[in-house]
Design an enzyme around this catalytic site. Sequence first.
Site, PDB file in Angstrom:
ATOM      1  N   ASP A 150     -48.195  43.618  -6.644  1.00 36.77           N
ATOM      2  CA  ASP A 150     -47.975  43.120  -5.279  1.00 36.77           C
ATOM      3  C   ASP A 150     -49.289  43.015  -4.505  1.00 36.77           C
ATOM      4  OD1 ASP A 150     -47.423  46.055  -5.674  1.00 36.77           O
ATOM      5  OD2 ASP A 150     -47.681  46.061  -3.500  1.00 36.77           O
TER       6      ASP A 150
ATOM      7  N   ASP B 298     -55.795  43.043  -0.023  1.00 34.55           N
ATOM      8  CA  ASP B 298     -55.297  44.405   0.195  1.00 34.55           C
ATOM      9  C   ASP B 298     -56.342  45.467  -0.093  1.00 34.55           C
ATOM     10  OD1 ASP B 298     -52.952  43.726   1.288  1.00 34.55           O
ATOM     11  OD2 ASP B 298     -51.658  44.393  -0.327  1.00 34.55           O
TER      12      ASP B 298
ATOM     13  N   ARG C  84     -48.248  36.610  -3.973  1.00 34.28           N
ATOM     14  CA  ARG C  84     -48.761  37.569  -4.955  1.00 34.28           C
ATOM     15  C   ARG C  84     -48.009  37.416  -6.278  1.00 34.28           C
ATOM     16  NH1 ARG C  84     -49.632  41.802  -0.897  1.00 34.28           N
ATOM     17  NH2 ARG C  84     -49.714  40.629   1.037  1.00 34.28           N
TER      18      ARG C  84
ATOM     19  N   GLY D 129     -44.791  50.376  10.443  1.00 34.34           N
ATOM     20  CA  GLY D 129     -45.240  49.003  10.674  1.00 34.34           C
ATOM     21  C   GLY D 129     -46.623  48.892  11.290  1.00 34.34           C
TER      22      GLY D 129
ATOM     23  N   GLY E 178     -44.251  45.022   5.106  1.00 35.32           N
ATOM     24  CA  GLY E 178     -43.639  46.076   5.903  1.00 35.32           C
ATOM     25  C   GLY E 178     -44.366  46.325   7.211  1.00 35.32           C
ATOM     26  N   ARG E 179     -45.577  45.816   7.278  1.00 34.12           N
ATOM     27  CA  ARG E 179     -46.327  46.011   8.524  1.00 34.12           C
ATOM     28  C   ARG E 179     -47.211  44.807   8.800  1.00 34.12           C
ATOM     29  NH1 ARG E 179     -51.436  49.681   6.907  1.00 34.12           N
ATOM     30  NH2 ARG E 179     -51.340  49.314   4.677  1.00 34.12           N
TER      31      ARG E 179
ATOM     32  N   GLY F 141     -42.311  43.711   0.134  1.00 33.48           N
ATOM     33  CA  GLY F 141     -42.397  42.781   1.267  1.00 33.48           C
ATOM     34  C   GLY F 141     -43.340  43.281   2.336  1.00 33.48           C
TER      35      GLY F 141
HETATM   36  P1  AMP Z   1     -49.959  48.735   0.292  1.00 31.19           P
HETATM   37  O1  AMP Z   1     -50.177  50.067  -0.313  1.00 31.19           O
HETATM   38  O2  AMP Z   1     -50.703  48.515   1.590  1.00 31.19           O
HETATM   39  O3  AMP Z   1     -50.166  47.598  -0.669  1.00 31.19           O
HETATM   40  O4  AMP Z   1     -48.428  48.706   0.736  1.00 31.19           O
HETATM   41  C1  AMP Z   1     -47.355  48.798  -0.175  1.00 31.19           C
HETATM   42  C2  AMP Z   1     -46.052  48.466   0.539  1.00 31.19           C
HETATM   43  O5  AMP Z   1     -45.795  49.407   1.591  1.00 31.19           O
HETATM   44  C3  AMP Z   1     -46.020  47.104   1.194  1.00 31.19           C
HETATM   45  O6  AMP Z   1     -44.711  46.598   1.075  1.00 31.19           O
HETATM   46  C4  AMP Z   1     -46.345  47.413   2.624  1.00 31.19           C
HETATM   47  O7  AMP Z   1     -45.875  46.438   3.509  1.00 31.19           O
HETATM   48  C5  AMP Z   1     -45.656  48.740   2.827  1.00 31.19           C
HETATM   49  N1  AMP Z   1     -46.304  49.523   3.897  1.00 31.19           N
HETATM   50  C6  AMP Z   1     -47.512  50.110   3.841  1.00 31.19           C
HETATM   51  N2  AMP Z   1     -47.786  50.750   4.997  1.00 31.19           N
HETATM   52  C7  AMP Z   1     -46.718  50.565   5.802  1.00 31.19           C
HETATM   53  C8  AMP Z   1     -46.377  50.975   7.135  1.00 31.19           C
HETATM   54  N3  AMP Z   1     -47.214  51.718   7.864  1.00 31.19           N
HETATM   55  N4  AMP Z   1     -45.201  50.579   7.636  1.00 31.19           N
HETATM   56  C9  AMP Z   1     -44.353  49.832   6.901  1.00 31.19           C
HETATM   57  N5  AMP Z   1     -44.600  49.422   5.658  1.00 31.19           N
HETATM   58  C10 AMP Z   1     -45.771  49.775   5.100  1.00 31.19           C
HETATM   59 MG    MG Z   2     -50.123  45.643  -0.563  1.00 27.88          MG
END
Ligand code: AMP
Ligand code: MG
Length: 495
Positions: free
Chosen positions: A253, A263, A185, A128, A94-95, A92
């Site tokens: 995702d 992404d 996604r 976040g 997360g940020r 989901g």
């Molecule tokens: P990503 O590698 O950017 O595709 O992120 C993978 C997952 O980690 C996704 O669910 C993001 O929302 C979560 N995520 C990445 N960075 C952060 C962050 N700094 N704070 C909270 N969630 C994060």
């Molecule tokens: Mg991602």
Amino acid sequence: MSTTGLQLIANKPTYRRLPEVFYARVDPTPVSAPELLALNRPLARQLGLDADALTDPEAVAVLAGNRSPVGSEPLALAYAGHQFGAFVPKLGDGRAVLLGEIMGRDGARRDVQLKGAGKTPYSRRGDGRAPLGPVVREYLAGEAMAGLGIPTTRALAAVTTGETVFRPHPEPGAVLVRVASSHIRIGTFEYAAQRGEGAVRLLADYVISRHAPDLADAGHPYRALLDHIATLTAELVASWMLVGFIHGVMNTDNISVAGETIDYGPFAFMDRYHPRTVFSSIDTGGRYAFNQQPRIAAWNLARLAETMLPLLGDRQDDAVSAAESSLERFADRFQTRYDAGLGQKIGLSEQRAGDAELAAALLAEMARAGADYTLAFRRLSNLSHEPSPADDGFRALFDSAPELEAWLSSWRERLGAETRRDDERRAAMRAVNPAFVLRTHLADGAATAAARGDRKPMDDLLAVLSDPFSDHPELGDYGRPPAPNEAITRTFCGT
Ligand code: AMP
Ligand code: MG
């Protein structure tokens, strides 16, 4: 506020038609000192927003997440995903927070999302937030792809927050205002599948209504949807392969069902060509290496197809064969697009037997010599059908080898069978072989400069990347490969 047009996105997103398990209502977390770092005026215009008004402090407050437009109901989306092959049932946003949806001048609905907008119910241990460097890189990457004509999410703006994030060293924080056809996604389908067939059906219906309404009238809308996503994905990955782009983290995702590149984390455009190139620091097994991307896209589509099986046929064997036929469609469409694209890159207007081998032989020679991917095709575009002094610029990218000379002779022989005029052939090659891509050392340089308040490298890069098929002699340095001391061979996730 109404003059900024931001009121346009102060809506109840259509995504809320889905049951509540698909999202969480959450407002962005305010930041201490938002400042507009970059505004994408051409994109603002396309969306029907008043670009000047977006620079008002009130609008910047909205872009930073400090102020939600009246009536807006921001969401964080839930999804699951296979990360490096392992299933994670609950990921989901997360940020990131979906501020709303907006209808562009082109009549297309798009998500406007704030990435780096603070914690959500899906943040797990994350803060976040997003650091400025990755925000600048993602902004530039979207514009580079858009300039190349490759479907992509794009940044409407980047805002600095005045706050510090730790990764693990202190870095300035930023928010990326991301615009996407949607943020659905493959992982969203995997999330739905855990809640049963009904949830997958609702999601599939929503995706059809949002992205491909014509499919509702197809004989079998869900099979048509899977075919449609397979086709878009094939075209997308073929276009990546034709510009030397490595996504770097093709987890399910991170794969949009709208066929857009999404992404940008540890991505890279290759400088020196080698098919097995890996940039991502975490991709130690090379799962997402350049030449693995078509195979991984098919693997990801198989995961999508599995979630949709109950919708694809009443009998299991019917459903499975429908899924298989979509995967075959992916493979066919990818190969057709890729072969046609490579043929165009080497200047062939008609496809003949042996063309794919001719192109493959050039790639093999480039790999052997570590030739710069972008420059090799760009300089080839300038060669005439007869040997001339221009050949030397091309040769200089290779160490001199009899194989290269043999390749040039066979290429010229093949050009002899073309009916097109040679100057037209060169112009057509220049229109598909960019002079500029977002090289990693340039992206990092622009991010570092932006962090100390110097916007010039970013602006210069945006100028060439928005028009990458022209030469831009005054900014020609941005087309140059990195010197050995400038080369960056590792890229990182934006986390
Ligand atoms: P990503 O590698 O950017 O595709 O992120 C993978 C997952 O980690 C996704 O669910 C993001 O929302 C979560 N995520 C990445 N960075 C952060 C962050 N700094 N704070 C909270 N969630 C994060
Ligand atoms: Mg991602």
